[in-house]
Motif scaffolding. Sequence first.
Motif, PDB file in Angstrom:
ATOM      1  N   GLN A 447       1.116  -1.119  -0.176  1.00 42.68           N
ATOM      2  CA  GLN A 447      -0.283  -0.473   0.373  1.00 42.68           C
ATOM      3  C   GLN A 447       1.309   0.809  -0.513  1.00 42.68           C
ATOM      4  N   GLU A 448       2.281   1.359   0.485  1.00 49.58           N
ATOM      5  CA  GLU A 448       3.349   2.639   0.782  1.00 49.58           C
ATOM      6  C   GLU A 448       3.558   2.534  -0.065  1.00 49.58           C
ATOM      7  N   LEU A 449       3.838   1.636  -0.937  1.00 52.37           N
ATOM      8  CA  LEU A 449       4.255   1.411  -2.397  1.00 52.37           C
ATOM      9  C   LEU A 449       3.351   1.959  -3.568  1.00 52.37           C
ATOM     10  N   VAL A 450       2.319   0.941  -3.504  1.00 49.01           N
ATOM     11  CA  VAL A 450       0.913   2.569  -4.212  1.00 49.01           C
ATOM     12  C   VAL A 450       0.792   3.657  -4.065  1.00 49.01           C
ATOM     13  N   THR A 451       0.382   4.026  -3.162  1.00 51.27           N
ATOM     14  CA  THR A 451       0.270   5.067  -2.430  1.00 51.27           C
ATOM     15  C   THR A 451       1.143   6.259  -2.607  1.00 51.27           C
ATOM     16  N   ARG A 452       2.414   5.607  -3.017  1.00 45.25           N
ATOM     17  CA  ARG A 452       3.530   6.390  -3.424  1.00 45.25           C
ATOM     18  C   ARG A 452       4.004   6.742  -4.949  1.00 45.25           C
ATOM     19  N   ASP A 453       3.213   5.895  -5.724  1.00 45.88           N
ATOM     20  CA  ASP A 453       3.923   5.770  -6.872  1.00 45.88           C
ATOM     21  C   ASP A 453       2.671   6.035  -7.549  1.00 45.88           C
ATOM     22  N   THR A 454       1.939   6.606  -7.674  1.00 46.73           N
ATOM     23  CA  THR A 454      -0.031   7.059  -8.187  1.00 46.73           C
ATOM     24  C   THR A 454       0.756   7.562  -9.677  1.00 46.73           C
ATOM     25  N   GLY A 455       1.984   7.691  -9.351  1.00 42.66           N
ATOM     26  CA  GLY A 455       2.468   8.563 -11.284  1.00 42.66           C
ATOM     27  C   GLY A 455       2.707   7.672 -11.723  1.00 42.66           C
ATOM     28  N   GLN A 456       2.752   6.860 -11.112  1.00 36.21           N
ATOM     29  CA  GLN A 456       3.728   5.618 -12.530  1.00 36.21           C
ATOM     30  C   GLN A 456       2.911   4.227 -12.486  1.00 36.21           C
ATOM     31  N   ASP A 457       3.374   3.915 -14.058  1.00 35.81           N
ATOM     32  CA  ASP A 457       2.490   2.568 -14.065  1.00 35.81           C
ATOM     33  C   ASP A 457       2.897   1.986 -13.339  1.00 35.81           C
ATOM     34  N   LEU A 458       2.603   1.287 -12.147  1.00 46.16           N
ATOM     35  CA  LEU A 458       3.153   0.300 -11.552  1.00 46.16           C
ATOM     36  C   LEU A 458       2.009  -1.293 -12.463  1.00 46.16           C
ATOM     37  N   SER A 459       3.138  -2.266 -12.243  1.00 46.81           N
ATOM     38  CA  SER A 459       2.311  -3.699 -12.013  1.00 46.81           C
ATOM     39  C   SER A 459       2.231  -4.062 -10.989  1.00 46.81           C
ATOM     40  N   VAL A 460       1.756  -5.756 -10.930  1.00 46.71           N
ATOM     41  CA  VAL A 460       1.369  -6.402  -9.556  1.00 46.71           C
ATOM     42  C   VAL A 460       2.533  -7.163  -9.486  1.00 46.71           C
ATOM     43  N   LYS A 461       3.603  -6.985 -11.419  1.00 47.63           N
ATOM     44  CA  LYS A 461       4.916  -8.129 -10.956  1.00 47.63           C
ATOM     45  C   LYS A 461       5.911  -7.428 -10.597  1.00 47.63           C
ATOM     46  N   MET A 462       6.054  -5.621 -10.903  1.00 41.67           N
ATOM     47  CA  MET A 462       6.672  -5.131  -9.997  1.00 41.67           C
ATOM     48  C   MET A 462       6.634  -5.457  -8.774  1.00 41.67           C
ATOM     49  N   ILE A 463       5.289  -5.147  -8.247  1.00 37.87           N
ATOM     50  CA  ILE A 463       5.508  -4.678  -6.806  1.00 37.87           C
ATOM     51  C   ILE A 463       5.669  -6.025  -6.381  1.00 37.87           C
ATOM     52  N   ALA A 464       5.542  -7.067  -6.269  1.00 35.44           N
ATOM     53  CA  ALA A 464       5.604  -8.402  -6.121  1.00 35.44           C
ATOM     54  C   ALA A 464       7.418  -8.644  -6.069  1.00 35.44           C
ATOM     55  N   ASP A 465       7.997  -8.172  -7.371  1.00 38.19           N
ATOM     56  CA  ASP A 465       9.611  -7.905  -7.328  1.00 38.19           C
ATOM     57  C   ASP A 465      10.412  -7.216  -5.969  1.00 38.19           C
ATOM     58  N   LYS A 466       9.347  -6.314  -5.854  1.00 36.31           N
ATOM     59  CA  LYS A 466       9.722  -5.402  -5.343  1.00 36.31           C
ATOM     60  C   LYS A 466       9.414  -5.548  -3.148  1.00 36.31           C
ATOM     61  N   VAL A 467       8.235  -6.403  -2.997  1.00 36.33           N
ATOM     62  CA  VAL A 467       8.339  -6.854  -1.663  1.00 36.33           C
ATOM     63  C   VAL A 467       8.646  -8.642  -1.853  1.00 36.33           C
ATOM     64  N   TYR A 468       9.814  -9.061  -3.374  1.00 36.71           N
ATOM     65  CA  TYR A 468      10.142 -10.301  -2.038  1.00 36.71           C
ATOM     66  C   TYR A 468       9.660 -11.467  -2.715  1.00 36.71           C
ATOM     67  N   LEU A 469       8.205 -11.648  -3.492  1.00 35.11           N
ATOM     68  CA  LEU A 469       6.889 -12.356  -3.670  1.00 35.11           C
ATOM     69  C   LEU A 469       6.786 -13.024  -4.814  1.00 35.11           C
ATOM     70  N   HIS A 470       6.343 -13.854  -5.511  1.00 31.77           N
ATOM     71  CA  HIS A 470       5.546 -14.539  -6.439  1.00 31.77           C
ATOM     72  C   HIS A 470       4.161 -13.692  -6.804  1.00 31.77           C
ATOM     73  N   PRO A 471       4.443 -13.473  -7.897  1.00 23.76           N
ATOM     74  CA  PRO A 471       2.735 -11.935  -8.149  1.00 23.76           C
ATOM     75  C   PRO A 471       1.567 -12.741  -8.015  1.00 23.76           C
ATOM     76  N   VAL A 472       1.241 -13.882  -8.618  1.00 20.74           N
ATOM     77  CA  VAL A 472       0.636 -14.508  -7.756  1.00 20.74           C
ATOM     78  C   VAL A 472      -0.161 -14.861  -6.413  1.00 20.74           C
ATOM     79  N   TYR A 473       1.015 -15.234  -5.519  1.00 20.42           N
ATOM     80  CA  TYR A 473       1.072 -15.299  -3.542  1.00 20.42           C
ATOM     81  C   TYR A 473       0.786 -13.901  -2.901  1.00 20.42           C
ATOM     82  N   LEU A 474       1.483 -13.508  -4.141  1.00 22.21           N
ATOM     83  CA  LEU A 474       1.048 -11.327  -3.426  1.00 22.21           C
ATOM     84  C   LEU A 474      -0.281 -11.562  -3.619  1.00 22.21           C
TER      85      LEU A 474
END
Length: 543
Positions: A447-474
């Motif tokens: 949630q911190e990543l999403v609210t901080r980067d609302t101006g960037q085209d974040l994807s679930v995979k990008m967030i999963a990589d940043k928190v070191y988890l598999h996208p499906v599991y996240l």
Amino acid sequence: MIDILLVDDETYVTESLELTIPWGELGVTTVLRAASGKEALEIMEENAVDIVVTDIRMPGMSGLDLIAEVSKRWSHIRCILLTGHSDFDYAKKAIQLQAADYILKPVNDDEFMGSVSAAITSLRDEWDEFDKYHRLLYSRKSDYKILRENLMHDLLLGREITARALREQLQQYEIHIDPEQSAVMMLIRLTGRFSSMDQQSLDLMDFAVGNIAEEVLGEQFNVWFGRGPHECLVMFLQNHQDQIEASQMDLETLRISAETFREHVIRYLQGDLSMVVTPSFPFNELTAAYRKSLGSLVLSGPEEHKITYMDMDQALSKRPENDATQALEELYKPPVLPQLLETKQWEAAARKLNTVFDAAEQVRLSREHVYEMYLSVTNAFMYIAHKQGHLVHEIDHAGFDLLLAHQLIQSPEKLRRWATEMLAKLQEELSDQEGVQSRRHVIKQVQELVTRDTGQDLSVKMIADKVYLHPVYLSKIYKAETGEGLGDYMIRMRMERALYLLKNSNKKIYEITSELGYQNPQYFSKMFKKHYGMTPNEFRDQA
């Protein structure tokens, strides 16, 4: 969000169409009129026209001439021909010019609306494809940045990767480094005005410094640049392929390049830096080179502005054997600390630390030796924490800050107390990885990543990589904890931001579109209407 241009030398035709067609129902926001081909071109030079409806027979420039010019200059515009001449040659020529449709006068409103509607659908399909392509392109570049940085961290922290796997990853991530050739490493700490910046500003400065590095050093070397695991910037340099036979880089060229790089950072970013430059070393020895160069960077002092050139012995640890180095060998005797932590052998890991520090108490260690102990221990802690989906500075900030690390390396006793406490914290945090506490920690990070980067085209995979988890599991744990899909949450945050900007700012729709990371206003409008049941313009009119 469609602008249409009506062209006919008989102005009553365009006036009638403008007044009788329910343009709003078709999605047309602006109707422009021209009485000649020349006037139409002038209008298109000043306005973003999407569809042109033109008569064929006009004095001066015919409709066919007009759409030929439009096709040449604005290939994205859809053209519809309007004429009272049902001549096959006209229709044939219109098809050759890729006109969207061909309508005979007198105009039937339903037929005309159907033709315009088809052109609008075609346009929107094209915009969606264009937007999808650029979103994928942006996502690919963003993912590459994360993957490149993760690979760099793994290598610097000592992860074992086979030569074949490493080469494949370097090629896949488009990193132009040959693991079989020697390289030079530069460690960079931003100083001066950079020291007082917040994290978001520092991220921008990292990006800017990386661009400068590519520009200044890219002509001479292949460059791999990123943020290292110990809060400093790391850069690998390697000779270009046509210079690969030179096993050692020219020292004078390297010095000039490093000085020029620093001068550009000072000139264009109004900050300074402290930098350690290693000599050439075999790429498979980069972990040892990193450990030594990082020690030199920290021991140089937090606000020193200089470039330090290490000698080969210093970089690769080829020092004479003495009691201190023999004591440090306890760090590297198997089973090593990362192995014990990875298998959660907490008691054995505690015994390992005690053995290392007991040996250190028997000899006199320099600050450099103590720092080597610090690096080895923190590398192990970072490795296991990242593997389990945690960021170590959130578990214990002080031990992983280069400035505060100075306090820990004053003596082995201070380092021992901290390492023992940190091991206990890791054990508590990681023992119940699947527990509620851990999941909530991950949700908070997301949630911190999403609210901080609302101006960037974040994807679930990008967030999963940043928190070191598999996208499906996240996605699974996010839905389970919050009841909302992660993708839905990301869209909702952007739409709420859009709502705020529409209500509380005078920014134009295209400016808000760009700020939120969308590629074009039409796609943003479509998403906004899907979320709120009205277009951004309609919402702003009601506000």
